[in-house]
Design an enzyme around this catalytic site. Structure first.
Site, PDB file in Angstrom:
ATOM      1  N   GLU A   1      10.753 -69.779-130.378  1.00  0.00           N
ATOM      2  CA  GLU A   1       9.853 -68.975-129.614  1.00  0.00           C
ATOM      3  C   GLU A   1       8.401 -68.922-130.015  1.00  0.00           C
ATOM      4  O   GLU A   1       7.410 -68.779-129.276  1.00  0.00           O
ATOM      5  CB  GLU A   1      10.462 -67.406-129.312  1.00  0.00           C
TER       6      GLU A   1
ATOM      7  N   ASP B   1      10.655 -76.857-130.567  1.00  0.00           N
ATOM      8  CA  ASP B   1      11.490 -77.507-131.284  1.00  0.00           C
ATOM      9  C   ASP B   1      11.045 -78.139-132.654  1.00  0.00           C
ATOM     10  O   ASP B   1      11.551 -77.834-133.701  1.00  0.00           O
ATOM     11  CB  ASP B   1      12.677 -78.371-130.663  1.00  0.00           C
TER      12      ASP B   1
END
Length: 424
Positions: A285, A366
């Site tokens: 995040e 990611d």
């Protein structure tokens, strides 16, 4: 000769229904596959796979019914002139209660009140079945019927409280906007979005969920250390009682400038027994923040909003558009509704494009978490979330490309593994 806007809109809606139903059928076939994708063999347990398969198929069958009912109702409302009929009925209601029906704001609010009642009535059976049958059958629903209706009543109350001033402002802006109408509308919506992003987490969200500071401990220390290493201005770290309604899990962050906050669902903390898995999810995040994904998305939305209002100013005085849908007057709200219907083809293309960008952002976030050293924890965290949420393991590539804003787990794991191999 009046261009058949209404017939074109209904025709395109039905065409899109058949196209999306075809994609749904492809996805339904993928969900029925009895085996895991090769990438997930040995990663996802067979028990979780069978439960995920049953849950996904239940949701898929329900989706077919819901979409069919929706297209029938929406097409009927447009094709048989229900909108202009209801607009006139709402005028009669304003007169009946002793108010001035010539006041467009009062007339519009009366119309919207009726639309809200209709929406609540038609949506309620589907919401009840989804929550108390499908979600409960698969162990996700945690809310009582009382809590369900209490949330619904709160939502209605907030709509009644917040909606009228916004509607009144939009009508006045359109009536007084002149040649700079699009800019004025955009500026109003921009300010409104900033206000709502500020007010919602502080005043509105707590009406539905309880926010408590994450207790002191290793998890809190690790998240704060991660945030500090990235110079993320973390001011508060909350846990939300998502388990009172559902066992699904999530995490998000919000706030402007130097006042950032991170919120963890209590179900996320419970499901990821290893603190590193939770921290890896937060690292992902924070990757969105560090890579300016949030800013890019916000700017894109603002540009699209301005373009949309620009298009609206070009057609808002088109008598042909209103007449095609059965209106003999040109109310502001109705003009906005009709314009939204006429640009549905463009909206589908824009939505598809935004999904492509969103998936690219997810891969980048990611990769960001992986560079911070969380590759292994992120893998296990993503797998854990996939298992605990019983997300679909098999996905049709066409369906996911069209609908998904996040890449399927198979693609995310493959991307992490690929980057590992490159590093090696």
């Amino acid at each position: 000769m009046v261009f058949p806007y209404m017939e074109a809109v209904v025709g395109f809606m039905i065409l899109m229904y058949f196209f999306e139903t075809y994609l749904d059928l492809r996805q339904h076939s993928a969900l029925k596959l009895p085996t895991l994708p090769k990438t997930l063999v040995g990663v996802i347990s067979q028990d979780k796979f069978q439960k995920s398969r049953a849950y996904s198929l239940d949701k898929s069958r329900f989706h077919f019914v819901h979409e069919f009912v929706t297209i029938v109702m929406d097409s009927t409302i447009l094709f048989f002139g229900v909108l202009p009929w209801f607009w006139k009925k709402s005028e009669h209601f304003v007169t009946l209660v002793g108010l001035n029906a010539e006041n467009e704001i009062l007339h519009t609010l009366s119309f919207l009140a009726g639309v809200m009642i209709w929406s609540q009535i038609t949506d309620l059976p589907f919401s009840l079945y989804s929550t108390f049958v499908i979600e409960a059958r698969h162990g996700f629903n945690k809310q009582t019927i009382w809590l369900f209706f209490r949330d619904m009543i709160k939502s209605i109350f907030l709509s009644i409280l917040i909606g009228p001033p916004i509607v009144a402002a939009i009508i006045v802006i359109v009536q007084k906007g002149g040649p700079y109408l699009a800019i004025y509308l955009w500026a109003f919506m921009f300010v409104l979005s900033i206000v709502m992003m500020t007010v919602y987490p502080v005043l509105i969200a707590p009406l539905f969920n309880k926010f408590t500071p994450l207790p002191d401990g290793q998890l809190r220390e690790k998240i704060e250390k991660l945030a500090a290493s990235l110079k993320f201005p973390l001011k508060k770290l909350f846990v939300i009682d998502g388990s009172t309604r559902s066992s699904h899990s999530n995490a998000y962050m919000y706030g402007f400038f130097k006042n950032k906050r991170i919120v963890l669902y209590d179900t996320l903390v419970q499901q990821c027994k290893d603190d590193e898995e939770v921290v890896a999810v937060i690292a992902h995040e924070l990757g969105h923040w560090k890579l300016n994904h949030t800013v890019c998305s916000f700017v894109a939305v603002q540009i699209l909003t301005l373009l949309q209002f620009g298009g609206y100013t070009l057609v808002r005085n088109s008598t042909d558009l209103f007449r095609s849908f059965g209106f003999d007057t040109q109310p502001v709200l109705i003009g906005l509704i009709l314009f939204q219907h006429t640009v549905i083809p463009i909206q589908h293309l824009v939505s598809f494009g935004l999904n492509l960008v969103s998936r690219a952002f997810e891969f980048q976030a990611d990769a960001f978490a992986k560079k911070l050293g969380y590759a292994s924890a992120l893998r296990s965290g993503l797998v854990k979330l996939q298992e605990e949420n019983l997300s679909a393991m098999n996905t049709d590539p066409w369906y996911s490309a069209y609908h998904y804003s996040h890449p399927p787990l198979v693609e995310r794991l493959a991307a992490i593994d690929k980057s590992d191999k490159k590093d090696d």
